[in-house]
Scaffold this motif. Structure first.
Motif, PDB file in Angstrom:
ATOM      1  N   GLY A 133       0.817  -1.212   0.000  1.00  0.00           N
ATOM      2  CA  GLY A 133       0.000   0.000   0.000  1.00  0.00           C
ATOM      3  C   GLY A 133       0.849   1.259   0.000  1.00  0.00           C
ATOM      4  O   GLY A 133       0.526   2.249  -0.672  1.00  0.00           O
ATOM      5  N   THR A 134       1.954   1.227   0.750  1.00  0.00           N
ATOM      6  CA  THR A 134       2.862   2.374   0.777  1.00  0.00           C
ATOM      7  C   THR A 134       3.536   2.562  -0.574  1.00  0.00           C
ATOM      8  O   THR A 134       3.683   3.691  -1.064  1.00  0.00           O
ATOM      9  CB  THR A 134       3.932   2.180   1.870  1.00  0.00           C
ATOM     10  N   LEU A 135       3.946   1.464  -1.190  1.00  0.00           N
ATOM     11  CA  LEU A 135       4.588   1.548  -2.502  1.00  0.00           C
ATOM     12  C   LEU A 135       3.638   2.108  -3.556  1.00  0.00           C
ATOM     13  O   LEU A 135       4.053   2.850  -4.452  1.00  0.00           O
ATOM     14  CB  LEU A 135       5.083   0.166  -2.931  1.00  0.00           C
ATOM     15  N   ARG A 136       2.372   1.765  -3.440  1.00  0.00           N
ATOM     16  CA  ARG A 136       1.398   2.239  -4.426  1.00  0.00           C
ATOM     17  C   ARG A 136       1.119   3.729  -4.289  1.00  0.00           C
ATOM     18  O   ARG A 136       0.664   4.373  -5.244  1.00  0.00           O
ATOM     19  CB  ARG A 136       0.095   1.457  -4.280  1.00  0.00           C
ATOM     20  N   LEU A 164       9.012   5.665  -0.680  1.00  0.00           N
ATOM     21  CA  LEU A 164       9.296   4.457  -1.457  1.00  0.00           C
ATOM     22  C   LEU A 164      10.201   3.515  -0.671  1.00  0.00           C
ATOM     23  O   LEU A 164       9.952   2.301  -0.603  1.00  0.00           O
ATOM     24  CB  LEU A 164       9.957   4.844  -2.782  1.00  0.00           C
ATOM     25  N   ALA A 165      11.248   4.069  -0.051  1.00  0.00           N
ATOM     26  CA  ALA A 165      12.166   3.246   0.741  1.00  0.00           C
ATOM     27  C   ALA A 165      11.446   2.612   1.928  1.00  0.00           C
ATOM     28  O   ALA A 165      11.694   1.447   2.267  1.00  0.00           O
ATOM     29  CB  ALA A 165      13.338   4.101   1.225  1.00  0.00           C
ATOM     30  N   SER A 166      10.536   3.359   2.554  1.00  0.00           N
ATOM     31  CA  SER A 166       9.779   2.821   3.683  1.00  0.00           C
ATOM     32  C   SER A 166       8.927   1.635   3.250  1.00  0.00           C
ATOM     33  O   SER A 166       8.852   0.614   3.945  1.00  0.00           O
ATOM     34  CB  SER A 166       8.886   3.915   4.287  1.00  0.00           C
ATOM     35  N   GLY A 167       8.284   1.768   2.093  1.00  0.00           N
ATOM     36  CA  GLY A 167       7.484   0.659   1.578  1.00  0.00           C
ATOM     37  C   GLY A 167       8.335  -0.561   1.282  1.00  0.00           C
ATOM     38  O   GLY A 167       7.943  -1.697   1.569  1.00  0.00           O
TER      39      GLY A 167
END
Length: 214
Positions: A87-90, A187-190
């Motif tokens: 979900g974070t990456l999206r 992005l890095a967090s995802g």
């Protein structure tokens, strides 16, 4: 409570809270996507409060001693991290510091619950409470063991909340005027969430697959 033991616990707990991991990743990502990072930090702390309650009630040790149950908890935690990471990456391209007022309340509640799930379902958090906190509890202290365990558990909650708040504030201060960097950090967090979820999943599935191949 033994002052020396408590001081030693503070040092260890602070070091663990300051170690980057999925909690940091979730705090930063939620802070970049939402108007406030407070629900994310409160949710993460809520998960550790849950671990504290389990520890005081004696259920944490029971769960840790049941490999089958712990394995299912690990699988659930892995799946949850994968879902959260995807979900974070999206949403990384739209990372910002604002949210529509109409959806603010629902978004904050969802962020809180997701944060609570992130730390609450994490089996490594449960094992931390089971394996570490008892090392700093003294049976000779004036306070009963459950009370000592509860105080130590809540001390970690307070330390974690403080560290995560500082992390969120610093990330917002550094990234608020840098939308490109904010998107990169999101992005890095995802990626971190997905990677940790995959590692947890692999830890459970690989031994199972190996035993069936043999």
């Amino acid at each position: 409570m033994n002052p020396q033991l408590f001081l030693a616990f503070l040092v260890v707990a602070a070091a663990l809270a300051c170690t980057p991991g999925v909690d940091w990743a979730y705090t930063i990502a939620a802070g970049l996507r939402q108007r406030s990072f407070v629900p994310a930090v409160a949710g993460l702390c809520g998960g550790y409060v849950l671990h504290t309650v389990l520890l005081v009630a004696g259920l944490a040790a029971v769960l840790a001693g049941m490999p089958g149950v712990l394995g299912w908890i690990t699988l659930a935690g892995a799946g949850y991290l994968l879902w959260l990471g995807v979900g974070t990456l999206r949403s990384w391209r739209g990372a910002s510091f604002s949210v529509d007022a109409a959806g603010a309340a629902g978004t904050q509640l969802r962020t809180f619950l997701q944060g609570m799930g992130t730390s609450g379902i994490n089996p490594k958090g449960l094992l931390f409470y089971v394996a570490l906190i008892p090392q700093f509890v003294s049976s000779e202290a004036a306070l009963p063991v459950p009370v000592q365990s509860g105080l130590l558990g809540m001390t970690f909650v307070a330390l974690a909340g403080l560290v995560y708040t500082v992390v969120a504030l610093l990330s917002r201060t550094l990234l608020q005027s840098r939308p490109g960097a904010a998107r990169a950090v999101t992005l890095a967090s995802g990626i971190i969430m997905v990677a940790l979820g995959a590692v947890l999943l692999g830890e459970q599935l690989l031994p199972f697959a190996a035993s069936h191949i043999q």
